[in-house]
Scaffold this active site. Structure first.
Site, short mmCIF file in Angstrom:
data_model
loop_
_atom_site.label_atom_id
_atom_site.label_comp_id
_atom_site.label_asym_id
_atom_site.label_seq_id
_atom_site.Cartn_x
_atom_site.Cartn_y
_atom_site.Cartn_z
N ARG A 103 1.39 -1.34 0.08
CA ARG A 103 0.14 0.01 -0.18
C ARG A 103 0.49 1.58 0.40
O ARG A 103 0.25 2.25 -0.32
CB ARG A 103 -0.60 -0.38 1.05
N LYS A 107 -17.07 -18.24 3.07
CA LYS A 107 -18.85 -18.29 2.97
C LYS A 107 -19.73 -17.98 2.05
O LYS A 107 -18.95 -16.06 1.99
CB LYS A 107 -19.02 -17.60 5.12
N GLY A 158 -8.00 -9.09 0.55
CA GLY A 158 -6.65 -9.09 1.13
C GLY A 158 -6.07 -10.65 0.77
O GLY A 158 -5.12 -11.24 0.46
N GLY A 167 -12.41 -4.98 2.20
CA GLY A 167 -13.40 -4.76 2.29
C GLY A 167 -14.76 -3.65 1.10
O GLY A 167 -15.35 -4.11 0.92
C1 3PG Z 1 -8.31 -2.04 4.66
O1 3PG Z 1 -7.78 -1.91 5.30
O2 3PG Z 1 -9.40 -3.50 4.30
C2 3PG Z 1 -9.08 -0.33 5.19
O3 3PG Z 1 -8.17 0.49 5.40
C3 3PG Z 1 -10.29 -0.56 5.82
O4 3PG Z 1 -9.57 -0.91 7.70
P1 3PG Z 1 -11.41 -0.90 8.16
O5 3PG Z 1 -11.51 -2.49 7.58
O6 3PG Z 1 -10.36 -0.61 9.40
O7 3PG Z 1 -12.56 0.16 7.60
#
Ligand code: 3PG
Ligand code: MG
Length: 423
Positions: A56, A218, A375, A398
């Protein structure tokens, strides 16, 4: 309108209401001697006080470097972890600031011990043209996660312009991502533009046929994603633990495999929807099973109708991989989210790795466009050694999932709305 922005304009289809063509890039913006607040995603793993994964950082560096080169006073904002308003040693951005200084040896990089207030102001005030300040974790202030206007004002007081280069955080309606766009002229950074362009083109404007490869444990966590994908893709590969719930819905007996019985109806609904929209859902044909999930476990390959009662499905089988390779030869675009098996435990990553290598090979040969994110997915591609060969790998976890599910990301929506307003 250039080709890219035309593509983005047309990407405004389906459930997502935001018009991405309204998102302003930094192109042509005069930043010389201006204080530019740049929201990035430095939510990276820190081990023993040192940044353990640089991805990142290196992906956002071009934005910071470009602003510095063009004579801005660059003020970098980020969160790290979930400190919920209280500073903790393991959520400090100090190690990240140290790393950024290492990556930019010719540039002065300062660190402010707070994201706002006197400490931040003092550091920002000392910045000269072309210098960078990294401010401490914005989540050290309770107002951040509340999208609090007063905290946004405190941040905005430190800058003249705002740049969001944190696509991977933009599923959060937080002060440094959303509220702040009401207060300063707001732009998308280079990484943000790259993310929304690549993801928009693969999901909303793909060259067809387009195949989505999905996996993960899931169904329950990916209902929106699967529902959105079946209405847009030509083929949907379902792998990982969540494929088991689909197989169960088809009447197969799966031994001791992970299944979500409460989501069998959901799986049926997704398949019905796929039928209506002409999307072919590709469930496993043969699988790798074992009695336990550990590296030394005995394993065997069997058809999905022959899973022994005391075993569980842990990976795609070779016949399945061969079938998908044949299909991939005819596909023009691949969108990948989720591993197809328990890839962290050898040999149950082989299905995922073999398919990843094939997608990488076809991409390198110019035969398809491949976009991946999430991820676990990126970890699996890295383990297969092919992440660099995909057309685009998102930095988002996410946020990538929410995007695939068709949601408007608050941070991106705020940029689009800010772009429609005259400041
Ligand atoms: C991530 O690493 O996916 C983002 O930075 C969001 O982090 P968070 O889920 O703690 O909001
Ligand atoms: Mg707003």
């Amino acid at each position: 309108m250039n080709e890219q922005s035309a593509a983005r304009k047309e990407a405004n289809v389906g459930g997502r209401s935001l018009d991405l063509s309204k998102v302003r890039s930094m192109d042509g913006v005069d930043v010389r001697d201006k204080r530019v607040l740049v929201r990035v995603d430095f939510n990276v793993p820190i081990e023993n006080g040192v940044v353990a994964d640089m991805t990142r950082l290196t992906r956002v560096l071009p934005t910071i470097a470009k602003l510095a080169r063009e004579g801005a006073k660059v003020v970098v904002l980020s969160h790290l972890g979930r400190p919920k308003g209280t500073p903790t040693p393991d959520t400090s951005l100090k190690p990240v600031a140290t790393k950024i200084q290492e990556l930019m040896p010719g540039t002065v990089v300062r660190f402010a011990a707070a994201p706002s207030g006197e400490d931040a102001k003092r550091v920002v005030d000392t910045l000269k043209r072309g210098e960078v300040a990294v401010l401490e974790n914005v989540r050290y202030h309770k107002g951040e996660e509340k999208n609090d206007r007063d905290f946004a004002k405190a941040l905005a007081a430190l800058g003249d312009l705002y740049v969001n280069d944190a696509f991977s955080s933009s599923h959060r309606a937080h002060a440094s991502l959303e509220a702040i766009t009401d207060l300063l002229p707001s732009y998308a950074g280079l990484l943000m533009m790259a993310e929304i362009t690549a993801l928009g083109e693969a999901l909303e404007q793909p060259e067809r046929p387009v195949m989505a490869i999905t996996g993960g444990a899931k169904v329950s966590t990916k209902i929106e994603v699967l529902t959105n994908l079946v209405s847009r893709m030509d083929q949907l590969v379902v792998g990982g633990g969540m494929a088991n719930t689909f197989l169960l819905a088809e009447g197969f007996m799966l031994g001791a495999s992970l299944v979500e019985r409460d989501f069998v109806a959901t799986a049926k609904g997704i398949m019905a929807r796929a039928d209506e929209s002409g999307c072919e859902v590709l469930l496993p044909i043969d699988v790798v099973v074992a009695k336990e999930l550990n590296a030394g476990a005995d394993w065997q390959v069997c058809g999905v109708s022959e899973v022994p009662a005391d075993t569980m499905i842990l990976d795609f089988g070779p016949q399945n991989v061969a079938d998908l390779k044949r299909r991939l030869a005819k596909v023009k675009t691949v969108l990948w989210n989720g591993p197809l098996g328990a890839f962290e435990t050898p040999p149950f990553g082989e299905g995922t790795f073999a398919l990843a290598r094939e997608v990488a090979k076809l991409t390198k040969a110019g035969k398809l466009v491949s976009v991946a994110g999430g991820g676990d997915t990126v970890r699996a591609l890295n383990e297969a050694g092919v992440a660099d060969d995909f057309s685009y790998v998102s930095t988002a976890g996410g946020a990538f999932l929410e995007w695939l599910g068709g949601a408007e990301l608050p941070g991106v929506g705020a940029l689009a709305r800010s772009g429609s307003r005259a400041h």
